[in-house]
Scaffold this motif. Sequence first.
Motif, PDB file in Angstrom:
ATOM      1  N   CYS A   1       0.893  -1.249   0.113  1.00  0.00           N
ATOM      2  CA  CYS A   1      -0.137   0.112   0.139  1.00  0.00           C
ATOM      3  C   CYS A   1       0.906   1.441   0.016  1.00  0.00           C
ATOM      4  CB  CYS A   1      -1.062  -0.047   1.321  1.00  0.00           C
ATOM      5  SG  CYS A   1      -1.756   1.596   1.345  1.00  0.00           S
TER       6      CYS A   1
ATOM      7  N   CYS B   1       0.418   3.411   3.061  1.00  0.00           N
ATOM      8  CA  CYS B   1       1.177   2.845   4.322  1.00  0.00           C
ATOM      9  C   CYS B   1       2.778   3.282   4.256  1.00  0.00           C
ATOM     10  CB  CYS B   1       0.840   1.313   4.374  1.00  0.00           C
ATOM     11  SG  CYS B   1      -0.724   0.870   5.155  1.00  0.00           S
TER      12      CYS B   1
ATOM     13  N   HIS C   1      -4.140   0.602   8.303  1.00  0.00           N
ATOM     14  CA  HIS C   1      -4.620   0.274   6.885  1.00  0.00           C
ATOM     15  C   HIS C   1      -6.144  -0.244   6.943  1.00  0.00           C
ATOM     16  CE1 HIS C   1      -4.461  -0.826   2.833  1.00  0.00           C
ATOM     17  NE2 HIS C   1      -5.248  -1.644   3.109  1.00  0.00           N
TER      18      HIS C   1
ATOM     19  N   HIS D   1      -6.346   2.620   0.526  1.00  0.00           N
ATOM     20  CA  HIS D   1      -6.220   3.000   1.817  1.00  0.00           C
ATOM     21  C   HIS D   1      -7.093   4.126   2.091  1.00  0.00           C
ATOM     22  CE1 HIS D   1      -3.318   3.402   5.452  1.00  0.00           C
ATOM     23  NE2 HIS D   1      -4.185   4.473   5.479  1.00  0.00           N
TER      24      HIS D   1
HETATM   25 ZN    ZN Z   1      -2.365   1.295   3.528  1.00  0.00          ZN
END
Ligand code: ZN
Length: 142
Positions: free
Chosen positions: A6, A9, A48, A99
């Motif tokens: 991600c 993230c 997340h 996300h």
């Molecule tokens: Zn994420």
Amino acid sequence: MSHEDCIFCKIINGAIPSAKVYEDDHVYAFLDISQVTKGHTLVIPKTHTKNIYETPPEVAKELFARVPKIAKAIKEVYKPIGMNLLNNNEAPAEQSVFHLHIHIIPRYGEGDGYQLGWTTHDDAYSSDDLQQIAKEINAGIK
Ligand code: ZN
Ligand code: 5GP
């Protein structure tokens, strides 16, 4: 909880650089790399979560609790004449990063770059229809 693939993230943990606006234990806010208008900011939970459907109430609570103070800071600093909040869920609704994120988009007047197509169907729904639809949604709330 962070997801390996991600990009948001990775932004939270510093693996991808960002223009950080704000950070605390629960949220990270940074400038969208593609600024629709000056100050266009994304606010994301540090946990997340793919989108609104997968968001636990506690994560939503902490996320939304921070949005007003960030929005007010943008208002103070750049004096926009308005502001839109936007959250896209799933690809057909223009979600491109999976996300959860809230767009804060300050508005500066006509031609500022923000456009959202919107056609209402006022004649298509009677007040009985609206009552029925409201009931059906209500019955689905768990
Ligand atoms: Zn994420
Ligand atoms: P969505 O289309 O999912 O609602 O919004 C995702 C947003 O993330 C887009 O407006 C896009 O410009 C922004 N974005 C995508 N990748 C990056 C990145 O690496 N850094 C930053 N700051 N923004 C990004």
